[in-house]
Motif scaffolding. Structure first.
Motif, PDB file in Angstrom:
ATOM      1  N   ASP A  42       0.913  -1.148   0.057  1.00 63.53           N
ATOM      2  CA  ASP A  42       0.046  -0.097   0.122  1.00 63.53           C
ATOM      3  C   ASP A  42       0.919   1.167  -0.083  1.00 63.53           C
ATOM      4  O   ASP A  42       1.466   1.579   1.135  1.00 63.53           O
ATOM      5  CB  ASP A  42      -0.843  -0.051   1.123  1.00 63.53           C
ATOM      6  CG  ASP A  42      -1.839   1.203   1.301  1.00 63.53           C
ATOM      7  OD1 ASP A  42      -1.832   2.259   0.476  1.00 63.53           O
ATOM      8  OD2 ASP A  42      -2.735   1.211   2.235  1.00 63.53           O
ATOM      9  N   GLN A  44       0.117   4.236  -1.199  1.00 66.07           N
ATOM     10  CA  GLN A  44      -0.765   5.467  -1.430  1.00 66.07           C
ATOM     11  C   GLN A  44      -0.038   6.643  -1.210  1.00 66.07           C
ATOM     12  O   GLN A  44       0.615   6.815  -0.159  1.00 66.07           O
ATOM     13  CB  GLN A  44      -2.080   5.389  -0.694  1.00 66.07           C
ATOM     14  CG  GLN A  44      -2.977   6.583  -0.824  1.00 66.07           C
ATOM     15  CD  GLN A  44      -4.217   6.468  -0.164  1.00 66.07           C
ATOM     16  OE1 GLN A  44      -4.465   5.982   0.843  1.00 66.07           O
ATOM     17  NE2 GLN A  44      -5.293   7.155  -0.544  1.00 66.07           N
ATOM     18  N   TRP A  45      -0.208   7.799  -1.855  1.00 70.51           N
ATOM     19  CA  TRP A  45       0.712   8.933  -1.832  1.00 70.51           C
ATOM     20  C   TRP A  45       0.422   9.663  -0.460  1.00 70.51           C
ATOM     21  O   TRP A  45       1.386  10.334  -0.142  1.00 70.51           O
ATOM     22  CB  TRP A  45       0.332   9.962  -3.123  1.00 70.51           C
ATOM     23  CG  TRP A  45      -1.239  10.480  -3.075  1.00 70.51           C
ATOM     24  CD1 TRP A  45      -2.147  10.087  -3.605  1.00 70.51           C
ATOM     25  CD2 TRP A  45      -1.618  11.496  -2.183  1.00 70.51           C
ATOM     26  NE1 TRP A  45      -3.305  10.783  -3.147  1.00 70.51           N
ATOM     27  CE2 TRP A  45      -2.729  11.762  -2.295  1.00 70.51           C
ATOM     28  CE3 TRP A  45      -0.910  12.580  -1.362  1.00 70.51           C
ATOM     29  CZ2 TRP A  45      -3.586  13.032  -1.725  1.00 70.51           C
ATOM     30  CZ3 TRP A  45      -1.615  13.632  -0.872  1.00 70.51           C
ATOM     31  CH2 TRP A  45      -2.834  13.771  -1.178  1.00 70.51           C
ATOM     32  N   HIS A  65      -0.706   4.456   7.755  1.00 66.87           N
ATOM     33  CA  HIS A  65      -1.786   3.869   7.372  1.00 66.87           C
ATOM     34  C   HIS A  65      -2.506   3.547   8.549  1.00 66.87           C
ATOM     35  O   HIS A  65      -1.947   3.184   9.789  1.00 66.87           O
ATOM     36  CB  HIS A  65      -1.508   2.452   6.820  1.00 66.87           C
ATOM     37  CG  HIS A  65      -0.268   2.770   5.607  1.00 66.87           C
ATOM     38  ND1 HIS A  65       1.027   2.839   5.813  1.00 66.87           N
ATOM     39  CD2 HIS A  65      -0.455   2.360   4.267  1.00 66.87           C
ATOM     40  CE1 HIS A  65       1.723   3.189   4.675  1.00 66.87           C
ATOM     41  NE2 HIS A  65       0.880   2.413   3.475  1.00 66.87           N
TER      42      HIS A  65
END
Length: 153
Positions: A42, A44-45, A65
């Motif tokens: 994962d 994600q930016w 996260h």
């Protein structure tokens, strides 16, 4: 920090409804976020892309996260609480998990457990701990999670 010591069923029952001593403070490092991203895939930016975070993130810094924050509960719990008098323990699951505030890079956090409920079940005892992950200097916690453990006689 001194661990909360709980001995057997009587020890659990005596603490129902009580907040236990908080654990030690820890600081979230960007390396922790990156390692979790690598382990889970994962990327994600909002967690790992510093340039885009600077341009677009409402948080102004990389954030952990949600599952990273949740995954820290087990280790932080075992650092804060020692339960004896049972032959074993299993993480049975979660009833409710919420992330009221983001855990940002550089933030200092700790776990504050509270024993919410104890029920006898076949072969042992089920205990529900409401775990709150406080962020130093913030009014809202990073996490509130009801964790269910099964202790075997």
């Amino acid at each position: 920090m001194e661990k909360t010591q709980i001995e057997g069923l009587a020890g659990l029952q005596a603490l129902v409804g009580k907040e236990l001593a908080p654990g030690d403070w820890h600081t979230l490092r960007f390396e922790d976020i990156e390692r979790f991203a690598d382990a889970t895939g994962d990327h994600q930016w909002i967690h790992v892309d510093r340039e885009r975070i600077a341009r677009e993130s409402p948080f102004g810094a990389p954030i952990a996260h949600g599952y990273y924050t949740l995954s820290r509960v087990a280790g932080l719990f075992l650092d804060a609480v020692e339960i004896t008098g049972f032959s074993g323990v299993l993480n049975y699951g979660l009833n409710k998990v919420r992330y009221p505030a983001p855990l940002k890079e550089g933030a200092t956090y700790r776990l504050v457990p509270m024993l919410a409920e104890v029920n006898e079940v076949k072969g042992g005892v089920e205990a529900i701990f409401k775990n709150t992950m406080e962020i130093q200097g913030e009014s809202k916690p990073a996490l509130v999670a009801e964790c269910v453990f099964r202790f075997f006689a």
